[in-house]
Design an enzyme around this catalytic site. Structure first.
Site, PDB file in Angstrom:
ATOM      1  N   LYS A  53      35.881  23.670  12.428  1.00 25.48           N
ATOM      2  CA  LYS A  53      34.841  24.386  11.820  1.00 25.48           C
ATOM      3  C   LYS A  53      35.403  24.712  10.387  1.00 25.48           C
ATOM      4  CE  LYS A  53      33.442  28.719  11.292  1.00 25.48           C
ATOM      5  NZ  LYS A  53      33.182  30.177  11.651  1.00 25.48           N
ATOM      6  N   TYR A  65      23.551  29.843  18.370  1.00 28.60           N
ATOM      7  CA  TYR A  65      24.319  30.246  17.101  1.00 28.60           C
ATOM      8  C   TYR A  65      23.478  30.900  16.306  1.00 28.60           C
ATOM      9  CZ  TYR A  65      27.981  27.324  18.885  1.00 28.60           C
ATOM     10  OH  TYR A  65      29.239  26.527  19.533  1.00 28.60           O
ATOM     11  N   TYR A 112      28.922  27.046  14.390  1.00 26.27           N
ATOM     12  CA  TYR A 112      28.884  28.484  14.465  1.00 26.27           C
ATOM     13  C   TYR A 112      29.067  29.180  13.222  1.00 26.27           C
ATOM     14  CZ  TYR A 112      29.712  33.285  15.722  1.00 26.27           C
ATOM     15  OH  TYR A 112      29.726  34.792  15.900  1.00 26.27           O
ATOM     16  N   LEU A 134      37.144  21.076   4.697  1.00 25.37           N
ATOM     17  CA  LEU A 134      36.368  19.890   5.435  1.00 25.37           C
ATOM     18  C   LEU A 134      36.837  18.472   5.296  1.00 25.37           C
ATOM     19  CD1 LEU A 134      32.513  21.481   4.520  1.00 25.37           C
ATOM     20  CD2 LEU A 134      33.579  21.255   6.854  1.00 25.37           C
ATOM     21  N   LYS A 135      37.374  18.309   4.048  1.00 31.87           N
ATOM     22  CA  LYS A 135      37.936  16.822   3.640  1.00 31.87           C
ATOM     23  C   LYS A 135      39.103  16.825   4.379  1.00 31.87           C
ATOM     24  CE  LYS A 135      35.779  16.430  -0.610  1.00 31.87           C
ATOM     25  NZ  LYS A 135      35.913  16.344  -2.234  1.00 31.87           N
ATOM     26  N   GLN A 188      37.906  29.426  15.401  1.00 33.78           N
ATOM     27  CA  GLN A 188      36.662  29.875  15.674  1.00 33.78           C
ATOM     28  C   GLN A 188      36.732  31.267  16.380  1.00 33.78           C
ATOM     29  OE1 GLN A 188      33.731  27.143  17.459  1.00 33.78           O
ATOM     30  NE2 GLN A 188      32.694  28.590  18.570  1.00 33.78           N
ATOM     31  N   PRO A 190      39.693  23.560  18.153  1.00 33.50           N
ATOM     32  CA  PRO A 190      41.145  22.908  18.308  1.00 33.50           C
ATOM     33  C   PRO A 190      41.951  23.370  17.356  1.00 33.50           C
ATOM     34  CG  PRO A 190      39.227  21.733  16.704  1.00 33.50           C
ATOM     35  CD  PRO A 190      38.635  23.059  17.512  1.00 33.50           C
TER      36      PRO A 190
END
Length: 328
Positions: A269, A48, A24, A276-277, A225, A221
């Site tokens: 997200k 989305y 999203y 991200l890593k 978001q 999680p």
């Protein structure tokens, strides 16, 4: 040595990567970056509004040999304007066209996506704030739609027979609604994607899905978001912060690892390469049993309540309790 928990096996026999990227408001560049740092699971949805952009990213990645299609797991979701059985193939075909794919690995029917208004109009609530109106004659109560969707050989068997969806599932289903669905379903859903994190652990739903062979997958999680305030209520929880400090990890990593050890795939997200890593660094360590037990002490609160999808006098659901069958 810690169990890495990189995959979960679905009731179809397919393996779903345990950590996926929620898409999203995610851009083409973010998808390319995420795949290059190791993500092999994308959680998409037509609503989305970015499946076409994601499709260009996937084509670039496949053409450049960064990843092969068969090594990738892609989920998409059905929007409310296509809940009727005859509309399902059209919706899936549009998703495949936008993503530039021949098939998706998982296709989900989302429950929490519409509200009946007193103006005799069914309005699909779009994340961008826009609405889509459906003719009054097309209105059908939600469970009726779901029953027809899963009972229909045209809607379900065609998805399998064509090979365009390797597995089908649902999203935002309570244990009760899953039970109602299983009474008429020809195919047991492979996945139920719901809100899951340490502040909303859903033990009843967890046990029910486990007993039926339905995998639970957790959106939001980290709480992120759904907004900054909800993110803080998850990641700044005292138990989560204590465990993170003991293990030398971030609260986000602990929340994600909790999900994996609980048996859920997780769909964080981020648009930041560093984040991200970080969100992928959850495989070579684990939460010890004594600290894992502390999560049972966290006061539970559903943070994504869906109040926009109920109306006291008209609509499929009149209260929050009815929407979630009292499972809040």
């Amino acid at each position: 040595m810690a169990d890495e928990i990189r995959f979960f096996e679905l009731n179809t026999g397919a393996k779903i990567p345990s950590v996926g990227l929620g898409t999203y408001a995610v851009t083409r560049n973010t998808v390319v970056t995420a795949v290059k740092v190791g993500y092999r699971h994308l959680d998409c949805a037509s609503i989305y509004g970015n499946e076409k952009e994601i499709g260009f990213a996937l084509k670039e990645l496949f053409d450049d040999g960064v990843v092969k299609r068969e090594d990738f797991f892609i989920t998409s979701k059905l929007w409310c304007t296509h809940h009727l059985p005859e509309d399902v193939p059209e919706a899936l075909n549009k998703t495949l066209e936008d993503l530039q794919l021949d098939y998706v690995d998982l296709y989900l029917l989302n429950l929490l996506i519409f509200v009946m208004t007193c103006e005799d109009t069914l309005k699909g609530v779009h994340n961008s704030g826009k609405t889509e109106k459906i003719r009054l004659t097309d209105r059908i109560r939600l469970i009726g739609r779901l029953t027809k969707f899963f009972r229909s050989g045209v809607a379900m068997e065609a998805l399998y027979d064509s090979g365009k969806a390797r597995a089908v599932g649902v999203s935002n289903f309570s244990a009760k609604k899953l039970g109602d669905l299983l009474e008429v379903a020809h195919v047991v859903p492979a996945v139920n994607q719901v809100e899951l994190h340490p502040v909303w652990q859903q033990p009843k739903l967890h046990e029910y899905c486990h007993s039926k062979g339905i995998h639970l997958s957790g959106y939001s999680p980290l709480g992120s978001q759904a907004g900054e305030n909800i993110r803080r209520r998850v990641q700044e929880n005292p138990v989560l912060k204590m465990v993170a400090e003991r293990l030398g990890k971030s609260p986000a990593q602990v929340a994600l690892r909790w999900g994996l050890q609980r048996g859920h795939s997780v769909l964080p997200k981020s648009n930041s390469e560093a984040r991200l890593k970080e969100n992928l660094d959850v495989f070579n360590w684990s939460i010890p049993d004594d600290l894992f037990a502390k999560f049972s002490e966290i006061e539970q609160e559903k943070l994504i309540r869906g109040s926009n999808f109920v109306h006291p006098t008209c609509g499929a659901y009149r209260t929050i309790e009815e929407l979630w069958d009292g499972e809040i």
